[in-house]
Design a protein around this motif. Structure first.
Motif, mmCIF file in Angstrom:
data_model
loop_
_atom_site.group_PDB
_atom_site.id
_atom_site.type_symbol
_atom_site.label_atom_id
_atom_site.label_comp_id
_atom_site.label_asym_id
_atom_site.label_seq_id
_atom_site.Cartn_x
_atom_site.Cartn_y
_atom_site.Cartn_z
ATOM 1 N N LEU A 68 0.834 -1.224 0.000
ATOM 2 C CA LEU A 68 0.000 0.000 0.000
ATOM 3 C C LEU A 68 0.858 1.260 0.000
ATOM 4 N N LEU A 69 0.383 2.260 -0.726
ATOM 5 C CA LEU A 69 1.098 3.536 -0.850
ATOM 6 C C LEU A 69 0.058 4.655 -0.834
ATOM 7 N N PRO A 70 0.255 5.685 0.016
ATOM 8 C CA PRO A 70 -0.751 6.757 0.050
ATOM 9 C C PRO A 70 -0.663 7.717 -1.137
ATOM 10 N N HIS A 71 -1.690 8.540 -1.243
ATOM 11 C CA HIS A 71 -1.705 9.672 -2.172
ATOM 12 C C HIS A 71 -0.427 10.490 -1.956
ATOM 13 N N GLU A 72 0.217 10.850 -3.026
ATOM 14 C CA GLU A 72 1.455 11.648 -3.031
ATOM 15 C C GLU A 72 2.693 10.854 -2.584
ATOM 16 N N GLY A 73 2.532 9.541 -2.361
ATOM 17 C CA GLY A 73 3.709 8.702 -2.102
ATOM 18 C C GLY A 73 4.393 8.358 -3.424
ATOM 19 N N TYR A 74 5.612 7.866 -3.350
ATOM 20 C CA TYR A 74 6.393 7.570 -4.560
ATOM 21 C C TYR A 74 6.309 6.085 -4.925
ATOM 22 N N ILE A 75 5.917 5.836 -6.168
ATOM 23 C CA ILE A 75 5.966 4.463 -6.686
ATOM 24 C C ILE A 75 7.431 4.185 -7.034
ATOM 25 N N ARG A 76 8.010 3.167 -6.375
ATOM 26 C CA ARG A 76 9.436 2.876 -6.587
ATOM 27 C C ARG A 76 9.588 1.653 -7.488
ATOM 28 N N SER A 133 4.982 -9.965 -8.847
ATOM 29 C CA SER A 133 4.740 -8.926 -9.866
ATOM 30 C C SER A 133 3.650 -7.946 -9.435
ATOM 31 N N LYS A 134 2.764 -8.377 -8.540
ATOM 32 C CA LYS A 134 1.675 -7.520 -8.073
ATOM 33 C C LYS A 134 1.938 -6.952 -6.676
ATOM 34 N N GLY A 135 2.867 -7.570 -5.959
ATOM 35 C CA GLY A 135 2.951 -7.259 -4.527
ATOM 36 C C GLY A 135 4.169 -6.479 -4.070
ATOM 37 N N MET A 136 4.957 -5.974 -5.025
ATOM 38 C CA MET A 136 6.175 -5.246 -4.614
ATOM 39 C C MET A 136 5.810 -4.017 -3.790
ATOM 40 N N ASP A 137 6.750 -3.592 -2.946
ATOM 41 C CA ASP A 137 6.537 -2.384 -2.130
ATOM 42 C C ASP A 137 6.110 -1.229 -3.032
ATOM 43 N N THR A 138 5.172 -0.444 -2.574
ATOM 44 C CA THR A 138 4.628 0.767 -3.243
ATOM 45 C C THR A 138 3.765 0.456 -4.469
ATOM 46 N N PHE A 139 3.493 -0.816 -4.754
ATOM 47 C CA PHE A 139 2.739 -1.163 -5.965
ATOM 48 C C PHE A 139 1.215 -1.126 -5.752
ATOM 49 N N CYS A 140 0.774 -0.589 -4.594
ATOM 50 C CA CYS A 140 -0.681 -0.456 -4.410
ATOM 51 C C CYS A 140 -1.052 0.944 -3.891
ATOM 52 N N PRO A 141 -0.862 1.979 -4.740
ATOM 53 C CA PRO A 141 -1.328 3.309 -4.346
ATOM 54 C C PRO A 141 -2.842 3.286 -4.124
ATOM 55 N N MET A 142 -3.286 3.993 -3.066
ATOM 56 C CA MET A 142 -4.723 3.980 -2.758
ATOM 57 C C MET A 142 -5.131 5.278 -2.072
ATOM 58 N N GLY A 143 -6.313 5.792 -2.427
ATOM 59 C CA GLY A 143 -6.837 6.985 -1.759
ATOM 60 C C GLY A 143 -7.199 8.062 -2.777
ATOM 61 N N PRO A 144 -7.124 9.351 -2.428
ATOM 62 C CA PRO A 144 -6.818 9.837 -1.083
ATOM 63 C C PRO A 144 -7.998 9.665 -0.130
ATOM 64 N N TYR A 145 -9.208 9.529 -0.689
ATOM 65 C CA TYR A 145 -10.401 9.589 0.168
ATOM 66 C C TYR A 145 -11.102 8.241 0.285
ATOM 67 N N LEU A 146 -11.834 8.087 1.382
ATOM 68 C CA LEU A 146 -12.784 6.987 1.506
ATOM 69 C C LEU A 146 -14.176 7.618 1.441
ATOM 70 N N ILE A 164 -10.025 4.884 -4.548
ATOM 71 C CA ILE A 164 -9.376 4.670 -5.844
ATOM 72 C C ILE A 164 -8.090 3.876 -5.607
ATOM 73 N N ALA A 165 -7.844 2.876 -6.453
ATOM 74 C CA ALA A 165 -6.607 2.106 -6.343
ATOM 75 C C ALA A 165 -5.886 2.083 -7.681
ATOM 76 N N ASN A 166 -4.573 1.936 -7.619
ATOM 77 C CA ASN A 166 -3.766 1.715 -8.809
ATOM 78 C C ASN A 166 -3.043 0.387 -8.615
ATOM 79 N N ASP A 167 -3.491 -0.614 -9.354
ATOM 80 C CA ASP A 167 -2.918 -1.964 -9.223
ATOM 81 C C ASP A 167 -1.639 -2.028 -10.072
ATOM 82 N N VAL A 168 -0.590 -1.377 -9.552
ATOM 83 C CA VAL A 168 0.683 -1.319 -10.300
ATOM 84 C C VAL A 168 1.215 -2.748 -10.476
#
Ligand code: MG
Length: 299
Positions: free
Chosen positions: A128-136, A198-211, A175-179
């Motif tokens: 999981l990665l929040p809004h404005e976090g960096y996809i690495r 391939s789906k589970g690397m660190d930062t590969f699941c950006p999600m948010g910003p809102y619920l 909102i999710a981005n299934d990187v």
């Protein structure tokens, strides 16, 4: 009304609530409400997951709280003025279940057929990665793609739920981005290996910003989705084109796997998944759910 999780400038977790274009410290609003009700045994809310668990995450409850407080005081001093850092709306789901090939056009662009039953895999909560976090993106892993998806957050324990009751088990949407490390996934598919890496690397699941509370969304199956890379539109679709709809998914999954409060179901991506690379800015939008923005860097 849009809820979010954030950290104050001192790094303390809080719940925020946005309404009438202003963002409020809802953790504090709830404390005032508790005092008004003379109910010290009620827990404080620092995390949305706890608020959901206590059955208080709905438009109705939130509006009632605000109405009650407004009779006694202004909310102006509860507007968030400091610089905040967004957290993911739910930071510790027990699982993230993701649908594969749940939009016909996306299945076709990968020369795959839409499955006869929902086809799903899981992403790791640690991705999981929040809004404005960096996809690495790790060096030398080949192609990595974006995948915008409507994410459903579970609001109460769901086991063997019937389709007709399934919507009652939802807390809200985000909102999710299934990187996806697409090249790695291709290798896994050829070898018959799972997609966990391939789906589970660190930062590969950006999600948010809102619920977005479930009772503020009239029809989750008619929401425009759009993902841009550096301002250029790459994915543009509507949730009405989902093959298996949300009640079907909850019924199917919960028949075998108990869904816990805070669990997340990513409902699949539409067509247009394309590569991303370091330096890119990814923006994912769904209806009026906000914009999930993440920059891409090399790891
Ligand atoms: Mg996906």
């Amino acid at each position: 009304m849009r809820a979010f999780s954030y950290f104050t400038s001192k790094g303390e977790p809080r719940i925020g609530m946005e309404f009438e274009n202003k963002r409020y410290n809802f953790t504090y609003i709830w404390q005032i409400f508790k005092e008004l009700k003379n109910s010290p045994q009620t827990p404080d809310y620092y995390f949305l997951q706890i608020m959901i668990e206590m059955g208080n995450f709905s438009r109705k409850v939130i509006e009632d709280v605000l109405t009650e407080i407004k009779q006694f005081r202004s909310l102006d001093d509860l507007i968030i003025k400091e610089t905040i850092r967004y957290d993911v709306p739910i930071s510790r789901p027990s699982k993230i279940i993701c649908l594969g090939r749940n939009y016909t056009a996306h299945a076709e662009e990968w020369k795959s057929k839409v499955p006869e039953q929902p086809m799903f895999f899981s992403k790791l909560p640690s991705s999981l990665l929040p809004h404005e976090g960096y996809i690495r993106i790790p060096k030398n892993i080949g192609r990595v793609d974006h995948e915008i998806e409507l994410a459903v957050v579970i609001g109460q324990k769901a086991r063997k739920v019937l389709e007709k009751d399934a919507m009652d088990y939802i807390a809200g949407y985000t909102i999710a981005n299934d990187v996806t490390a697409r090249a790695q996934q291709g290798v896994a598919i050829k070898k018959g290996h799972p997609w966990t890496l391939s789906k589970g690397m660190d930062t590969f699941c950006p999600m948010g910003p809102y619920l977005i509370p479930v009772d503020t969304v009239e029809n989750p199956h008619n929401l425009p989705l759009e993902l841009t890379v550096n301002g250029g539109v790459k994915q543009k679709a509507n949730t009405k084109d989902m093959v298996f709809k949300i009640p079907e998914l909850i019924a199917y999954i919960s028949n075998h796997i108990t869904l816990e409060v805070g669990d997340i179901i990513c409902t699949g991506t539409p067509e247009g998944t394309l590569p991303i690379e370091p330096g890119d800015v990814i923006e994912a939008k769904i209806a009026d759910f906000g914009v999930l923005r993440n920059n891409v860097i090399e790891d």
